[in-house]
Each structure stands twice: as structure tokens, then as C-alpha cells.
Design a protein around this motif. Structure first.
Motif, PDB file in Angstrom:
ATOM      1  N   HIS A  48      -0.365  -7.832  -3.046  1.00  0.00           N
ATOM      2  CA  HIS A  48      -0.543  -8.505  -1.769  1.00  0.00           C
ATOM      3  C   HIS A  48       0.683  -9.377  -1.528  1.00  0.00           C
ATOM      4  O   HIS A  48       1.344  -9.802  -2.476  1.00  0.00           O
ATOM      5  CB  HIS A  48      -1.805  -9.369  -1.790  1.00  0.00           C
ATOM      6  CG  HIS A  48      -3.062  -8.570  -1.888  1.00  0.00           C
ATOM      7  ND1 HIS A  48      -4.258  -9.105  -2.274  1.00  0.00           N
ATOM      8  CD2 HIS A  48      -3.315  -7.260  -1.648  1.00  0.00           C
ATOM      9  CE1 HIS A  48      -5.201  -8.179  -2.262  1.00  0.00           C
ATOM     10  NE2 HIS A  48      -4.642  -7.052  -1.894  1.00  0.00           N
ATOM     11  N   PRO A  49       1.012  -9.678  -0.273  1.00  0.00           N
ATOM     12  CA  PRO A  49       2.202 -10.485   0.012  1.00  0.00           C
ATOM     13  C   PRO A  49       2.222 -11.797  -0.777  1.00  0.00           C
ATOM     14  O   PRO A  49       1.238 -12.535  -0.793  1.00  0.00           O
ATOM     15  CB  PRO A  49       2.102 -10.768   1.510  1.00  0.00           C
ATOM     16  CG  PRO A  49       1.267  -9.659   2.048  1.00  0.00           C
ATOM     17  CD  PRO A  49       0.289  -9.331   0.960  1.00  0.00           C
ATOM     18  N   GLY A  50       3.320 -12.042  -1.469  1.00  0.00           N
ATOM     19  CA  GLY A  50       3.479 -13.278  -2.215  1.00  0.00           C
ATOM     20  C   GLY A  50       2.646 -13.387  -3.475  1.00  0.00           C
ATOM     21  O   GLY A  50       2.561 -14.454  -4.072  1.00  0.00           O
ATOM     22  N   SER A  51       2.024 -12.297  -3.899  1.00  0.00           N
ATOM     23  CA  SER A  51       1.140 -12.325  -5.067  1.00  0.00           C
ATOM     24  C   SER A  51       1.720 -11.493  -6.196  1.00  0.00           C
ATOM     25  O   SER A  51       2.547 -10.613  -5.965  1.00  0.00           O
ATOM     26  CB  SER A  51      -0.234 -11.759  -4.709  1.00  0.00           C
ATOM     27  OG  SER A  51      -0.865 -12.570  -3.760  1.00  0.00           O
ATOM     28  N   PRO A  52       1.266 -11.745  -7.419  1.00  0.00           N
ATOM     29  CA  PRO A  52       1.700 -10.900  -8.533  1.00  0.00           C
ATOM     30  C   PRO A  52       1.068  -9.514  -8.443  1.00  0.00           C
ATOM     31  O   PRO A  52       0.117  -9.296  -7.691  1.00  0.00           O
ATOM     32  CB  PRO A  52       1.196 -11.643  -9.774  1.00  0.00           C
ATOM     33  CG  PRO A  52       0.056 -12.468  -9.281  1.00  0.00           C
ATOM     34  CD  PRO A  52       0.364 -12.806  -7.842  1.00  0.00           C
ATOM     35  N   LEU A  57      -8.537  -1.449 -11.853  1.00  0.00           N
ATOM     36  CA  LEU A  57      -9.587  -1.569 -10.839  1.00  0.00           C
ATOM     37  C   LEU A  57     -10.281  -2.926 -10.854  1.00  0.00           C
ATOM     38  O   LEU A  57     -10.639  -3.447  -9.801  1.00  0.00           O
ATOM     39  CB  LEU A  57     -10.611  -0.444 -11.016  1.00  0.00           C
ATOM     40  CG  LEU A  57     -10.088   0.969 -10.737  1.00  0.00           C
ATOM     41  CD1 LEU A  57     -11.137   2.009 -11.126  1.00  0.00           C
ATOM     42  CD2 LEU A  57      -9.692   1.119  -9.279  1.00  0.00           C
ATOM     43  N   GLY A  58     -10.451  -3.514 -12.029  1.00  0.00           N
ATOM     44  CA  GLY A  58     -11.113  -4.819 -12.117  1.00  0.00           C
ATOM     45  C   GLY A  58     -10.339  -5.902 -11.395  1.00  0.00           C
ATOM     46  O   GLY A  58     -10.906  -6.688 -10.621  1.00  0.00           O
ATOM     47  N   ALA A  59      -9.036  -5.952 -11.619  1.00  0.00           N
ATOM     48  CA  ALA A  59      -8.191  -6.957 -10.965  1.00  0.00           C
ATOM     49  C   ALA A  59      -8.124  -6.724  -9.463  1.00  0.00           C
ATOM     50  O   ALA A  59      -8.157  -7.674  -8.672  1.00  0.00           O
ATOM     51  CB  ALA A  59      -6.786  -6.932 -11.574  1.00  0.00           C
ATOM     52  N   ILE A  60      -8.048  -5.467  -9.065  1.00  0.00           N
ATOM     53  CA  ILE A  60      -7.974  -5.137  -7.639  1.00  0.00           C
ATOM     54  C   ILE A  60      -9.283  -5.514  -6.945  1.00  0.00           C
ATOM     55  O   ILE A  60      -9.288  -6.131  -5.881  1.00  0.00           O
ATOM     56  CB  ILE A  60      -7.637  -3.644  -7.449  1.00  0.00           C
ATOM     57  CG1 ILE A  60      -6.195  -3.383  -7.934  1.00  0.00           C
ATOM     58  CG2 ILE A  60      -7.837  -3.213  -6.001  1.00  0.00           C
ATOM     59  CD1 ILE A  60      -5.838  -1.913  -8.076  1.00  0.00           C
ATOM     60  N   ARG A  61     -10.403  -5.172  -7.571  1.00  0.00           N
ATOM     61  CA  ARG A  61     -11.701  -5.509  -6.986  1.00  0.00           C
ATOM     62  C   ARG A  61     -11.863  -7.022  -6.853  1.00  0.00           C
ATOM     63  O   ARG A  61     -12.320  -7.515  -5.814  1.00  0.00           O
ATOM     64  CB  ARG A  61     -12.828  -4.930  -7.823  1.00  0.00           C
ATOM     65  CG  ARG A  61     -14.194  -5.198  -7.217  1.00  0.00           C
ATOM     66  CD  ARG A  61     -15.335  -4.706  -8.111  1.00  0.00           C
ATOM     67  NE  ARG A  61     -16.563  -4.796  -7.380  1.00  0.00           N
ATOM     68  CZ  ARG A  61     -17.194  -3.786  -6.807  1.00  0.00           C
ATOM     69  NH1 ARG A  61     -16.722  -2.568  -6.901  1.00  0.00           N
ATOM     70  NH2 ARG A  61     -18.307  -3.973  -6.154  1.00  0.00           N
ATOM     71  N   ALA A  62     -11.483  -7.774  -7.879  1.00  0.00           N
ATOM     72  CA  ALA A  62     -11.614  -9.229  -7.833  1.00  0.00           C
ATOM     73  C   ALA A  62     -10.780  -9.816  -6.692  1.00  0.00           C
ATOM     74  O   ALA A  62     -11.235 -10.732  -5.989  1.00  0.00           O
ATOM     75  CB  ALA A  62     -11.197  -9.836  -9.170  1.00  0.00           C
ATOM     76  N   ALA A  63      -9.584  -9.297  -6.485  1.00  0.00           N
ATOM     77  CA  ALA A  63      -8.716  -9.806  -5.406  1.00  0.00           C
ATOM     78  C   ALA A  63      -9.326  -9.518  -4.044  1.00  0.00           C
ATOM     79  O   ALA A  63      -9.352 -10.395  -3.164  1.00  0.00           O
ATOM     80  CB  ALA A  63      -7.329  -9.187  -5.515  1.00  0.00           C
ATOM     81  N   PHE A  64      -9.839  -8.312  -3.834  1.00  0.00           N
ATOM     82  CA  PHE A  64     -10.443  -7.991  -2.542  1.00  0.00           C
ATOM     83  C   PHE A  64     -11.778  -8.713  -2.359  1.00  0.00           C
ATOM     84  O   PHE A  64     -12.124  -9.100  -1.239  1.00  0.00           O
ATOM     85  CB  PHE A  64     -10.579  -6.485  -2.344  1.00  0.00           C
ATOM     86  CG  PHE A  64      -9.302  -5.836  -1.899  1.00  0.00           C
ATOM     87  CD1 PHE A  64      -8.812  -6.028  -0.614  1.00  0.00           C
ATOM     88  CD2 PHE A  64      -8.574  -5.035  -2.762  1.00  0.00           C
ATOM     89  CE1 PHE A  64      -7.622  -5.441  -0.201  1.00  0.00           C
ATOM     90  CE2 PHE A  64      -7.381  -4.447  -2.363  1.00  0.00           C
ATOM     91  CZ  PHE A  64      -6.903  -4.648  -1.073  1.00  0.00           C
ATOM     92  N   VAL A 130       1.861  -4.432  -0.204  1.00  0.00           N
ATOM     93  CA  VAL A 130       2.035  -5.015   1.124  1.00  0.00           C
ATOM     94  C   VAL A 130       3.090  -6.114   1.070  1.00  0.00           C
ATOM     95  O   VAL A 130       3.035  -6.998   0.218  1.00  0.00           O
ATOM     96  CB  VAL A 130       0.704  -5.603   1.655  1.00  0.00           C
ATOM     97  CG1 VAL A 130       0.873  -6.133   3.070  1.00  0.00           C
ATOM     98  CG2 VAL A 130      -0.400  -4.562   1.610  1.00  0.00           C
ATOM     99  N   SER A 131       4.032  -6.039   1.996  1.00  0.00           N
ATOM    100  CA  SER A 131       5.055  -7.067   2.156  1.00  0.00           C
ATOM    101  C   SER A 131       4.869  -7.740   3.499  1.00  0.00           C
ATOM    102  O   SER A 131       4.556  -7.069   4.499  1.00  0.00           O
ATOM    103  CB  SER A 131       6.457  -6.450   2.124  1.00  0.00           C
ATOM    104  OG  SER A 131       6.689  -5.824   0.888  1.00  0.00           O
ATOM    105  N   ALA A 132       5.081  -9.054   3.538  1.00  0.00           N
ATOM    106  CA  ALA A 132       4.987  -9.780   4.799  1.00  0.00           C
ATOM    107  C   ALA A 132       6.027  -9.250   5.766  1.00  0.00           C
ATOM    108  O   ALA A 132       7.167  -8.992   5.387  1.00  0.00           O
ATOM    109  CB  ALA A 132       5.188 -11.269   4.564  1.00  0.00           C
ATOM    110  N   GLY A 133       5.611  -9.058   7.012  1.00  0.00           N
ATOM    111  CA  GLY A 133       6.516  -8.512   8.008  1.00  0.00           C
ATOM    112  C   GLY A 133       7.031  -9.538   8.989  1.00  0.00           C
ATOM    113  O   GLY A 133       8.148  -9.447   9.462  1.00  0.00           O
ATOM    114  N   GLY A 134       6.237 -10.536   9.318  1.00  0.00           N
ATOM    115  CA  GLY A 134       6.671 -11.555  10.261  1.00  0.00           C
ATOM    116  C   GLY A 134       5.644 -11.826  11.333  1.00  0.00           C
ATOM    117  O   GLY A 134       4.589 -11.204  11.390  1.00  0.00           O
TER     118      GLY A 134
END
Length: 149
Positions: A48-52, A57-64, A130-134
Motif C-alpha cells: 500500500h502507498p507508504g507502507s512496507p 495471506l495473513g498479513a494481507i488480510r490483516a491490512a485489508f 499501489v503507489s500514490a499518484g497525486g
């Protein structure tokens, strides 16, 4: 009477179905539907933008789950560019994101790269970056620049 758990939608017919299901799950905050889009592999990644980098799947699920617990996210996939083969696909997407601030709703843009593999279960995501676009929508640059850096 307990409600039976909803079965995630059937995926796999084509990569575009998995892509559409992923973005619809983001819109509705449906974690089960979103996770059904991912391959069952130890090394799937999400950034995710600005994130490590999130690995597995566990880490991805926790983030979402954390994103959805704050009310979900309103993302519209726009300007899709694709590179596809028989067993893999890379989608570059301009995402328009509606962010709720103290001053009201604000649009922002991001650029996402989604990588899909065709697995025994059908087309599944193996990477979402995902990278921040503006703050405003930028056009794609498709001509070769005169200076590379």
C-alpha cells in the motif's frame, strides 16, 4: 437461526473476472470476496502507498481488515493497461480514490500494478502494488522521453 456464511463468488473464467471481483470487494468492504481473489501461495505480496511490503495471506488480510474497519475504501479502477499471456497477466490501473476528510470528500489518485497467475483454482492475484499518484488525475506518458533521468 444462524446465517450461513456466504460462499465467495466463483473465480477463474478469465483474468478480467478476478480483476473486477477484487475492485468490487474493495468498494463493498467484503474481505471474504477480496481474499478469494488471491492465490493460495506463501509469497503473495501487497504494498500500500507508504507502507512496507506485506508478504503472505495473513498479513494481507490483516491490512485489508484494518482498512475496512475504518469504513472501507471507495476506489474506482480507471485507465486499465494490460499485458497478458496464457498463464499470467499484469494490469496497470489508475485508481481514483474518494477519501473522507474533516473538510469533506476529496479525490486522490494512485497507480496500482496487479499481477495475476492462472492457477488450478483459476485466475488469482499474486501481487498488488499501489503507489500514490497525486491530488489530480495525470495522463499516461507513452512517448519516449528525451532524457531518461
Amino acid at each position: 437461526m444462524s446465517k450461513a456464511p456466504q460462499k465467495p463468488p466463483s473465480l477463474g473464467g478469465c483474468v478480467d473476472e478476478t480483476h473486477a471481483n477484487f475492485y468490487e470487494a474493495l468498494q463493498t468492504g467484503d474481505i471474504e470476496r477480496l481474499m478469494a481473489c488471491w492465490a493460495d501461495e506463501d509469497e503473495v505480496i501487497c504494498v500500500h502507498p507508504g507502507s512496507p511490503r506485506l508478504v503472505g495471506l495473513g498479513a494481507i488480510r490483516a491490512a485489508f481488515d484494518a482498512v475496512f474497519s475504518r469504513g472501507g475504501v471507495r476506489v474506482q479502477a480507471q485507465a486499465l493497461r494490460k499485458i497478458e499471456s496464457m498463464t499470467s497477466a499484469v494490469h496497470s490501473v489508475r485508481e481514483r480514490i474518494d477519501i473522507l476528510t474533516d473538510e469533506g470528500s476529496v479525490d486522490a489518485y494512485a497507480i496500482a500494478t496487479n499481477v495475476y497467475f492462472k492457477t488450478a483454482q483459476g485466475w488469482r492475484m499474486v501481487a498488488h502494488h499501489v503507489s500514490a499518484g497525486g491530488a489530480s488525475e495525470a495522463d499516461d506518458i507513452s512517448e519516449t522521453p528525451h532524457v531518461l533521468h
